[in-house]
Design a protein around this motif. Structure first.
Motif, PDB file in Angstrom:
ATOM      1  N   LEU A  44       0.876  -1.169   0.000  1.00 14.06           N
ATOM      2  CA  LEU A  44       0.000   0.000   0.000  1.00 14.06           C
ATOM      3  C   LEU A  44       0.911   1.216   0.000  1.00 14.06           C
ATOM      4  CD1 LEU A  44      -2.432  -1.818   0.671  1.00 14.06           C
ATOM      5  CD2 LEU A  44      -3.070  -0.142   2.370  1.00 14.06           C
ATOM      6  N   HIS A  45       0.851   1.989  -1.062  1.00 14.95           N
ATOM      7  CA  HIS A  45       1.682   3.186  -1.176  1.00 14.95           C
ATOM      8  C   HIS A  45       0.899   4.370  -0.644  1.00 14.95           C
ATOM      9  CE1 HIS A  45       4.928   1.582  -3.857  1.00 14.95           C
ATOM     10  NE2 HIS A  45       4.019   0.629  -3.958  1.00 14.95           N
ATOM     11  N   GLN A  71      -8.445  -0.263 -11.413  1.00 13.72           N
ATOM     12  CA  GLN A  71      -7.440  -1.273 -11.692  1.00 13.72           C
ATOM     13  C   GLN A  71      -6.762  -0.944 -13.018  1.00 13.72           C
ATOM     14  OE1 GLN A  71      -8.570  -5.203 -10.749  1.00 13.72           O
ATOM     15  NE2 GLN A  71      -6.605  -6.067 -11.389  1.00 13.72           N
ATOM     16  N   ALA A  72      -5.455  -0.657 -12.951  1.00 14.92           N
ATOM     17  CA  ALA A  72      -4.683  -0.264 -14.120  1.00 14.92           C
ATOM     18  C   ALA A  72      -4.186  -1.472 -14.906  1.00 14.92           C
ATOM     19  CB  ALA A  72      -3.495   0.600 -13.698  1.00 14.92           C
ATOM     20  N   ASN A  73      -3.829  -2.506 -14.208  1.00 18.41           N
ATOM     21  CA  ASN A  73      -3.371  -3.748 -14.825  1.00 18.41           C
ATOM     22  C   ASN A  73      -3.602  -4.878 -13.826  1.00 18.41           C
ATOM     23  OD1 ASN A  73      -0.915  -3.898 -13.124  1.00 18.41           O
ATOM     24  ND2 ASN A  73      -0.252  -2.144 -14.345  1.00 18.41           N
ATOM     25  N   ARG A  74      -3.133  -6.057 -14.114  1.00 14.36           N
ATOM     26  CA  ARG A  74      -3.487  -7.191 -13.251  1.00 14.36           C
ATOM     27  C   ARG A  74      -2.931  -7.089 -11.824  1.00 14.36           C
ATOM     28  NH1 ARG A  74      -0.627 -12.386 -15.816  1.00 14.36           N
ATOM     29  NH2 ARG A  74      -2.577 -13.203 -15.043  1.00 14.36           N
ATOM     30  N   SER A  75      -1.941  -6.230 -11.601  1.00 14.16           N
ATOM     31  CA  SER A  75      -1.346  -6.181 -10.269  1.00 14.16           C
ATOM     32  C   SER A  75      -1.326  -4.798  -9.620  1.00 14.16           C
ATOM     33  CB  SER A  75       0.082  -6.733 -10.319  1.00 14.16           C
ATOM     34  OG  SER A  75       0.874  -5.951 -11.177  1.00 14.16           O
ATOM     35  N   VAL A  76      -1.958  -3.796 -10.234  1.00 14.66           N
ATOM     36  CA  VAL A  76      -1.927  -2.445  -9.666  1.00 14.66           C
ATOM     37  C   VAL A  76      -3.304  -1.793  -9.735  1.00 14.66           C
ATOM     38  CG1 VAL A  76      -0.906  -0.132  -9.805  1.00 14.66           C
ATOM     39  CG2 VAL A  76       0.485  -2.122 -10.358  1.00 14.66           C
ATOM     40  N   MET A  77      -3.721  -1.225  -8.593  1.00 20.89           N
ATOM     41  CA  MET A  77      -4.898  -0.358  -8.519  1.00 20.89           C
ATOM     42  C   MET A  77      -4.402   1.028  -8.153  1.00 20.89           C
ATOM     43  SD  MET A  77      -7.864  -2.228  -6.298  1.00 20.89           S
ATOM     44  CE  MET A  77      -6.771  -2.700  -4.962  1.00 20.89           C
ATOM     45  N   VAL A  78      -4.968   2.058  -8.760  1.00 19.24           N
ATOM     46  CA  VAL A  78      -4.576   3.425  -8.426  1.00 19.24           C
ATOM     47  C   VAL A  78      -5.779   4.195  -7.896  1.00 19.24           C
ATOM     48  CG1 VAL A  78      -2.673   3.511 -10.077  1.00 19.24           C
ATOM     49  CG2 VAL A  78      -4.913   4.283 -10.776  1.00 19.24           C
ATOM     50  N   ASN A  79      -5.499   5.087  -6.982  1.00 15.95           N
ATOM     51  CA  ASN A  79      -6.520   5.978  -6.447  1.00 15.95           C
ATOM     52  C   ASN A  79      -6.688   7.103  -7.460  1.00 15.95           C
ATOM     53  OD1 ASN A  79      -7.985   7.930  -5.053  1.00 15.95           O
ATOM     54  ND2 ASN A  79      -6.969   7.484  -3.114  1.00 15.95           N
ATOM     55  N   ARG A  80      -7.875   7.222  -8.025  1.00 16.83           N
ATOM     56  CA  ARG A  80      -8.069   8.196  -9.102  1.00 16.83           C
ATOM     57  C   ARG A  80      -7.878   9.634  -8.653  1.00 16.83           C
ATOM     58  NH1 ARG A  80     -14.207   7.827 -11.102  1.00 16.83           N
ATOM     59  NH2 ARG A  80     -14.799   9.876 -10.372  1.00 16.83           N
ATOM     60  N   THR A  81      -7.979   9.914  -7.354  1.00 20.20           N
ATOM     61  CA  THR A  81      -7.740  11.275  -6.876  1.00 20.20           C
ATOM     62  C   THR A  81      -6.248  11.625  -6.893  1.00 20.20           C
ATOM     63  OG1 THR A  81      -7.644  10.627  -4.543  1.00 20.20           O
ATOM     64  CG2 THR A  81      -9.809  11.213  -5.438  1.00 20.20           C
ATOM     65  N   TRP A  82      -5.384  10.634  -7.069  1.00 21.52           N
ATOM     66  CA  TRP A  82      -3.940  10.857  -7.142  1.00 21.52           C
ATOM     67  C   TRP A  82      -3.463  11.026  -8.581  1.00 21.52           C
ATOM     68  CZ3 TRP A  82       0.272  10.446  -3.496  1.00 21.52           C
ATOM     69  CH2 TRP A  82      -0.159  10.451  -2.171  1.00 21.52           C
ATOM     70  N   ILE A  83      -4.309  10.783  -9.565  1.00 27.87           N
ATOM     71  CA  ILE A  83      -3.890  10.826 -10.969  1.00 27.87           C
ATOM     72  C   ILE A  83      -3.728  12.267 -11.437  1.00 27.87           C
ATOM     73  CG2 ILE A  83      -4.570  10.276 -13.341  1.00 27.87           C
ATOM     74  CD1 ILE A  83      -6.020   7.821 -12.207  1.00 27.87           C
ATOM     75  N   GLU A  84      -2.559  12.557 -12.016  1.00 25.60           N
ATOM     76  CA  GLU A  84      -2.288  13.882 -12.579  1.00 25.60           C
ATOM     77  C   GLU A  84      -2.351  13.884 -14.090  1.00 25.60           C
ATOM     78  OE1 GLU A  84       1.467  15.392 -11.194  1.00 25.60           O
ATOM     79  OE2 GLU A  84       0.478  16.418  -9.545  1.00 25.60           O
ATOM     80  N   ARG A  97       0.513   9.075 -14.622  1.00 22.66           N
ATOM     81  CA  ARG A  97       1.446   9.665 -13.654  1.00 22.66           C
ATOM     82  C   ARG A  97       0.644  10.132 -12.455  1.00 22.66           C
ATOM     83  NH1 ARG A  97       3.044  14.788 -13.155  1.00 22.66           N
ATOM     84  NH2 ARG A  97       2.469  15.279 -15.296  1.00 22.66           N
ATOM     85  N   LEU A  98       1.119   9.739 -11.270  1.00 22.18           N
ATOM     86  CA  LEU A  98       0.453  10.105 -10.025  1.00 22.18           C
ATOM     87  C   LEU A  98       1.100  11.332  -9.406  1.00 22.18           C
ATOM     88  CD1 LEU A  98       0.030   6.538  -8.467  1.00 22.18           C
ATOM     89  CD2 LEU A  98      -1.502   7.764 -10.008  1.00 22.18           C
ATOM     90  N   ARG A  99       0.434  11.914  -8.426  1.00 25.35           N
ATOM     91  CA  ARG A  99       0.948  13.118  -7.744  1.00 25.35           C
ATOM     92  C   ARG A  99       2.319  12.909  -7.139  1.00 25.35           C
ATOM     93  NH1 ARG A  99      -4.291  14.199  -4.337  1.00 25.35           N
ATOM     94  NH2 ARG A  99      -3.044  13.029  -2.883  1.00 25.35           N
ATOM     95  N   ILE A 104       2.489   4.505 -13.795  1.00 25.37           N
ATOM     96  CA  ILE A 104       1.854   3.194 -13.816  1.00 25.37           C
ATOM     97  C   ILE A 104       1.352   2.922 -15.224  1.00 25.37           C
ATOM     98  CG2 ILE A 104       0.019   1.769 -12.809  1.00 25.37           C
ATOM     99  CD1 ILE A 104       2.046   2.812 -10.722  1.00 25.37           C
ATOM    100  N   VAL A 105       1.584   1.720 -15.716  1.00 24.05           N
ATOM    101  CA  VAL A 105       1.096   1.327 -17.036  1.00 24.05           C
ATOM    102  C   VAL A 105      -0.334   0.819 -16.916  1.00 24.05           C
ATOM    103  CG1 VAL A 105       1.388  -0.299 -18.954  1.00 24.05           C
ATOM    104  CG2 VAL A 105       3.394   0.746 -17.886  1.00 24.05           C
TER     105      VAL A 105
END
Length: 122
Positions: A44-45, A71-84, A97-99, A104-105
């Motif tokens: 958890l980042h 879910q960005a790919n099979r092993s990563v979920m990103v918090n959409r509020t962090w997306i720049e 690219r996150l804040r 992340i691909v």
């Protein structure tokens, strides 16, 4: 996962309880930038650190709000509020690219669903 290793059922809106080592942490959804699968564990980042959580990716995915975590790919979920930024990459993949500067691909298989959810940001 044995019941003794799971975080107790603390249900607090906008927060998630996770066991990290021998500690139980309650984190706000806004504090988590991404979740990365690592075999039977997850990273958890957060803004300040990376927490190793002994819980399967699919279980964390079920406990986090689907509208917030994409879910960005099979092993990563990103918090959409962090997306720049989200830009096309080669072969149909996208790069997010996150804040915190992390890139992340977004895989081709997840691209359409990911971009549709991103467009719903309001």
């Amino acid at each position: 996962m044995r019941r003794s290793q799971q975080a107790p059922g603390i249900a607090v809106p906008g927060r998630i309880a996770v066991r990290v080592g021998d500690r139980l942490l309650v984190l706000g959804h806004d504090d988590i930038s991404r979740v990365v699968a690592r075999n039977i564990r997850c990273d958890l980042h957060t803004a300040g650190e990376v927490l190793l959580v002994r819980q399967a990716f699919k279980h964390l995915r079920a406990r986090l709000p689907a509208g917030r975590f994409l879910q960005a790919n099979r092993s990563v979920m990103v918090n959409r509020t962090w997306i720049e930024e989200c830009r096309p990459k080669s072969h149909g993949d996208y790069m997010v690219r996150l804040r915190d500067g992390a890139e992340i691909v977004v895989s081709r298989g997840r691209r359409r669903e990911f971009l549709a959810a991103l467009n719903r940001i309001g």
